[in-house]
Design a protein around this motif. Structure first.
Motif, short mmCIF file in Angstrom:
data_model
loop_
_atom_site.label_atom_id
_atom_site.label_comp_id
_atom_site.label_asym_id
_atom_site.label_seq_id
_atom_site.Cartn_x
_atom_site.Cartn_y
_atom_site.Cartn_z
N LEU A 69 4.34 -6.34 15.52
CA LEU A 69 3.54 -5.79 14.42
C LEU A 69 2.46 -6.78 14.01
O LEU A 69 1.31 -6.40 13.74
CB LEU A 69 4.45 -5.47 13.22
N ARG A 102 -1.65 -6.25 14.23
CA ARG A 102 -2.58 -6.41 13.11
C ARG A 102 -3.79 -7.27 13.48
O ARG A 102 -4.82 -7.19 12.82
CB ARG A 102 -1.84 -7.04 11.92
N ALA A 140 -8.63 1.29 4.30
CA ALA A 140 -7.85 0.27 3.60
C ALA A 140 -6.35 0.45 3.79
O ALA A 140 -5.57 -0.40 3.34
CB ALA A 140 -8.19 0.32 2.10
N PHE A 141 -5.98 1.52 4.44
CA PHE A 141 -4.56 1.93 4.54
C PHE A 141 -3.66 0.79 5.03
O PHE A 141 -2.71 0.37 4.36
CB PHE A 141 -4.50 3.14 5.47
N ALA A 142 -4.00 0.25 6.19
CA ALA A 142 -3.12 -0.77 6.79
C ALA A 142 -3.06 -2.02 5.92
O ALA A 142 -1.97 -2.59 5.71
CB ALA A 142 -3.62 -1.11 8.19
N ILE A 165 -3.49 -2.33 2.70
CA ILE A 165 -2.69 -2.11 1.50
C ILE A 165 -1.20 -2.05 1.86
O ILE A 165 -0.36 -2.60 1.15
CB ILE A 165 -3.16 -0.81 0.79
N MET A 166 -0.89 -1.41 2.96
CA MET A 166 0.51 -1.34 3.37
C MET A 166 1.07 -2.71 3.71
O MET A 166 2.27 -2.94 3.63
CB MET A 166 0.65 -0.43 4.60
N GLN A 167 0.14 -3.62 4.09
CA GLN A 167 0.61 -4.98 4.43
C GLN A 167 0.59 -5.89 3.21
O GLN A 167 0.80 -7.10 3.34
CB GLN A 167 -0.26 -5.54 5.55
N GLU A 177 -4.80 -3.68 -3.85
CA GLU A 177 -5.59 -2.48 -3.60
C GLU A 177 -7.07 -2.69 -3.89
O GLU A 177 -7.93 -2.23 -3.12
CB GLU A 177 -5.06 -1.32 -4.44
#
Lengths: 708, 302
Positions: free
Chosen positions: B74, B78, B100-102, B104-106, B110
């Motif tokens: 993973l 990235r 921005a999805f990845a 923020i998930m990491q 935000e």
């Protein structure tokens, strides 16, 4: 497991499983409880509270209070202090609950209840509801007596009374129900009924002696005390009635069969002979008949029987000859002649002639009445003629007197003299030839001697009879006779023979047992082993042996209803549980199963994933439904909890098969998530589940979803 | 930074990659071309294990991708951006959320992630559609969102899986422009699977030609096209030469087109907003440029 709980998404899946189980169990249990409560109230209304009433009496409901009033009167008379409460009425029956006062709650009263209301008009029956009690159906009176004696000594038992087919054991407290039931079942399990049935027609001259003989033989085989009790029973009334009916039926059928009288030493009863035309000329090959002998004369020189194969044509000409029947069915040595009598045909012919005669009778009556009328007219004419003859006779006498006195008193002409002379001469000549009396007088005397009035009365009587005859409803009589004609069995000899065979087989004991001996034994030997010993003793292969349990504890009316209610609750809960599991499988687990099956690359990989998904689906469905069944008490009839497991597995499998159609996964989005370095759980939480159908998982997921 | 050794992959027994060897240096741009089904996409999907290779070794920054644990994989993913042929945007998210999805998930805050996403979207010319859903965008715009998303983590390696294959020529040009600028502005190494020969010649440091699951030719793009040794290379070279020798009709059309462009440019300079579909810093349509003419800025940066 720890890994699953550590990860947010998989923790949600575990939560989903647990929530599904809890929710499903709660809903299934609640619905089942609701059903239980609803129908429980209904039962309470129907049969009262447990122990409130002691018996349920059924009477006919004819919108007439007479049976109820009679019942009330009888109860007031015979059971002082007892109360009656009318319950529901349906299907033409009224149900009346009976409550006995404490002092009447004993074995004698309950035993007497069975016969107490028999003579009340409209009385149907009585069901014991005394509680707490155990109802036991017992297969042998000795067992019933022994069990009753045993239970009467039991500290938890209030009293025991005999009822139709067993015992009712009334307890002091309901708490002892299970304990006493187990003891009764243990008592019954230690005994077995060995029923020895004789072939029909075999009557045991000394059944007690035979039973003792059997007991000795069985104990020799399986040790002393193997037979605990013996008893001989005649065949029951129903069987007797049935056998009598069969015998009558056989006789009736035989009377319609073509009777074949065979002269010569034909053989014994039951044997068969072949009968065929003596002169083959004019006969067909099919004229060969097989006749079974039904009776043989004392000296054995003649016999009679009925045709079992072949067809006898009444108009067949010539004599018939009987032959011995060889094993292959062909004719052997000649025995004698055969003569046929067909009672059925003769009866039919007689009836036909009767109809014809009756039809002619009306015409005959008409013609006879006309004849009487003519005779009456003739009699009237005769009477007139007789009167004229008397007048003529007077005139002749007067003439004679005139002739005798001629030339004396006055002048006469020639005619007056001549005519009397001629007549006098004719009369004298006749007188000289015949008699002293004049012919007219003789005729008058002869005709006057007839009793005309008597004849007249006779004719009138005859006319009246003919009138009565004419008034008869001959056509109605004809119709009835024709009805009888039509009602005659249209059976050919083959049909009759087959029917007689069937009856004979039954009467021979193939299906109907004759006398029987019941033995109470210790369980152990198989039926075949016991039968072998019994047949040796009885020296008959027709003897049959049956093994049955000594008795069984049966639920009473309330217990039966409660049991049915319990089953209904279980089934309803099971249906609800199935619904909940199916819903969660469709809405929630289908998304997981769908993403598991979404093909990446390669057919083998796709097949492997599909198999995995199917196993997972089946396992999930089975697990959910089994656990919900365990928690909520949901059960399917006949198959129990494992049935639920199977249903769950099948549902899970089916959902796995259709998961990609129910919850299609956008694989591009999943791959994008993976390429972005997201955990599988993050992909599921943020990409797969939010796009799935709304369900519990979506709801659970939304709480933790970053992009909600 | 990336080394691939003897990589093999087959689907249901059908070999797709047959012993591929490849080394990519930091900042290097490698274009891979070849006929359909030759294993180009499988090769770059094996690099971040979107497709599991059957055998061979892949080293990223000296560490084995194949032997990497789940967490290591993973982490590697990235650092490896991926641009898909079909964009692979998440439909329920807005444009900026997709980018921005990845991050923020990491765990990136935000507001920080959003600001960076907006910056990237502005760079790819999508500042005015940040709140749109992917379905509301054209194909070219969606691909530019995909590019911005791939850049969000400032990757060390960018993998491009035929990024213009699903686009019409105009949208293709939009994307190629972005890619060219990106090639100038980023230091990330790139492996680009493409059928755009001129683009590859202009942008790539090295051109690999694949056929039948193998790399059949590799080298400087211009050199490869000038003197191809493989059959695939010769086919591409012939195709390129056909494009390079315009017919009379084409010449005339191009002259007319150039004249109209100059007129339009004059209007534009006079303050009128023209309908030019390309970014303002693009002086002429790249289709008119010589495929061998590497932009001066690009040449200077290398």
């Amino acid at each position: 497991m720890t890994v699953l709980l550590r990860d947010g998404f998989w923790r949600d899946v575990v939560v989903l499983l647990v929530a599904t189980v809890l929710l499903g169990s709660a809903v299934a249990w609640s619905v089942g409880w609701g059903v239980d409560a609803f129908f429980g109230d209904a039962i309470q209304n129907l049969v009262g509270e447990a122990g409130e009433y002691d018996a349920l009496i059924q009477i006919r409901d004819n919108h007439d209070e007479a049976p109820l009033e009679a019942l009330q009167h009888r109860v007031a008379e015979s059971l002082p202090g007892a109360q009656l409460q009318k319950a529901v009425s349906f299907a033409g029956q009224s149900h009346v609950l009976l409550r006995l006062p404490r002092e009447l709650r004993d074995a004698e009263t309950f035993t007497a209840l069975r016969d107490m209301f028999q003579d009340i008009p409209g009385y149907i029956g009585l069901t014991y509801m005394v509680e707490p009690s155990i109802s036991v159906t017992v297969a042998h009176s000795a067992v019933a007596r022994e069990l009753a004696a045993e239970m009467a000594k039991h500290p938890d038992v209030d009293f025991v009374f005999h009822k139709g087919d067993g015992l009712q054991i009334v307890l002091h407290h309901a708490d002892a129900m299970q304990r006493v039931t187990q003891q009764v079942e243990a008592f019954l399990a230690e005994r077995e009924i060995l029923e020895v049935r004789m072939p029909l027609g075999v009557t045991l001259p000394h059944p007690e002696a035979t039973a003792a003989e059997l007991k000795a033989a069985l104990e020799e085989a399986w040790g002393p005390n193997f037979v605990l009790a013996t008893g001989a029973d005649d065949s029951d009334d129903d069987v007797d009635a049935f056998v009598a009916t069969l015998r009558e039926m056989r006789s009736f059928l035989l009377s319609y069969a073509t009777r074949v009288e065979v002269s010569g030493a034909a053989g014994r009863v039951g044997s068969e002979v072949v009968v065929m035309p003596a002169a083959p000329v004019g006969h067909e090959a099919g004229d060969v008949l097989t006749v079974r002998l039904e009776g043989v004369s004392d000296d054995g020189t003649s016999a009679w029987g009925y045709i079992v194969s072949g067809t006898y044509m009444p108009d067949t000409a010539g004599a018939w000859t009987a032959f011995e029947r060889l094993p292959d069915g062909s004719a052997g040595a000649p025995i004698g002649t055969a003569v046929f009598t067909n009672e059925q045909g003769e009866l039919e012919a007689t009836l036909a002639e009767s109809v014809q005669l009756l039809n002619e009778l009306a015409q005959f009556a008409d013609e006879a009445r006309e004849g009487v009328s003519q005779a009456q007219a003739l009699l009237d004419s005769f009477e007139a003629a007789l009167q004229r003859l008397a007048g003529l006779s007077e005139q002749v006498n007067a003439l004679e007197r005139a002739i005798a006195g001629a030339g004396g008193d006055g002048p006469v002409n020639a005619t007056e003299i001549l005519l009397p002379l001629l007549l006098s001469h004719w009369l004298e000549r006749n007188h000289a030839e015949a008699s002293a009396a004049s012919p007219l007088e003789q005729a008058e005397q002869q005709l006057g001697g007839l009793d005309v009035s008597s004849i007249y009365r006779t004719l009138q009587l005859l006319a009246g009879r003919f009138d009565e005859l004419a008034n008869l409803d001959v056509s109605a009589v004809v119709r009835q006779i024709e009805q009888v004609q039509r009602a005659l069995p249209h059976l050919n000899d083959g049909d009759i023979a087959r029917s007689i065979d069937l009856i004979d087989r039954n009467l021979d004991g193939s299906t109907i047992a004759g006398d029987r001996i019941s033995l109470v034994t210790v369980p152990g030997p198989s039926r075949e082993e016991a039968e072998a010993v019994v047949r040796t003793v009885m020296e008959s292969d027709g003897v049959r042996v049956y093994q049955t349990s000594a008795g069984v504890v049966t639920p009473n009316a309330r217990a039966a209803l409660t049991q049915i209610l319990g089953q209904m609750r279980q089934v309803v809960a099971a249906l609800v549980a199935i619904g909940v599991v199916l819903l969660t499988l469709l809405l929630d687990h289908s998304a997981l199963l769908s993403v598991l099956q979404t093909p990446r690359a390669g057919r083998r990989e796709a097949i492997r994933r599909q198999r995995t998904a199917r196993w997972l689906g089946a396992g999930t469905g089975a697990l959910l439904l089994t656990v919900i069944g365990l928690l909520s008490g949901a059960r399917l009839p006949y198959v129990g909890l494992w049935g639920l497991t199977l249903v769950g597995a099948v549902m899970g499998l089916v959902v796995a098969l259709v998961a990609r159609r129910i919850n299609p996964v956008n694989w591009d989005e999943v791959v994008a998530g993976e390429a972005l370095g997201l955990h599988y759980a993050q992909v599921m939480r943020e990409i797969v589940i939010p796009a799935a159908r709304p369900g519990l998982l979506v709801w659970l997921n939304r709480r933790r979803q970053r992009f909600a | 930074m990336l080394e691939i050794r003897d990589l093999h992959k087959s689907y249901d027994g059908r070999p797709v990659l047959q012993g591929v060897h490849l080394t990519v240096e930091r900042g290097e741009i490698v274009a891979i071309m070849g006929p359909s089904g030759c294993g180009k996409s499988t090769l770059i999907r094996c690099i971040n294990r979107l497709v599991e290779p059957d055998a061979g070794e892949i080293l990223f920054e000296g560490r084995s991708v194949i032997q990497a644990s789940a967490e290591e994989l993973l982490a590697m993913r990235r650092r490896i951006g991926f641009v898909f042929q079909h964009f692979n945007l998440i439909r329920r998210l807005t444009v900026w959320e997709n980018v921005a999805f990845a991050a923020i998930m990491q765990g990136v805050p935000e507001n920080v992630a959003r600001q960076r996403a907006l910056d990237l979207l502005e760079r790819v010319g999508l500042a005015d559609v940040v709140e749109h859903r992917p379905d509301e965008l054209s194909g070219g715009q969606q691909q530019r969102v995909g590019i911005a998303r791939a850049l969000m983590n400032e990757p060390d390696l960018l993998l491009w899986d035929e990024p213009t294959a699903s686009l019409d020529p105009i949208r293709t040009q939009e994307v190629l422009e972005v890619m060219e600028r990106l090639a100038l502005e980023t230091s990330a190494a790139m492996i680009i699977v493409t059928h755009e020969i001129p683009f590859a010649l202009r942008v790539a440091d090295r051109l690999l030609l694949m056929d039948g699951g193998r790399i059949v030719e590799a080298g400087d793009p211009a050199a490869v096209m000038a003197s191809p040794r493989s059959e695939v290379g010769r086919a591409y070279a012939k195709l390129l030469s056909q494009r390079m020798e315009p017919s009379r009709r084409r010449k005339r059309n191009m002259a007319v087109f150039a004249e109209q462009q100059q007129e339009s440019q004059r209007h534009s300079n006079a303050g009128e907003e023209g309908a030019c579909p390309w970014p303002a810093n693009s002086s002429e349509p790249s289709l008119l440029r010589s495929p061998f003419a590497v932009p001066a800025s690009t040449a200077a940066s290398r």
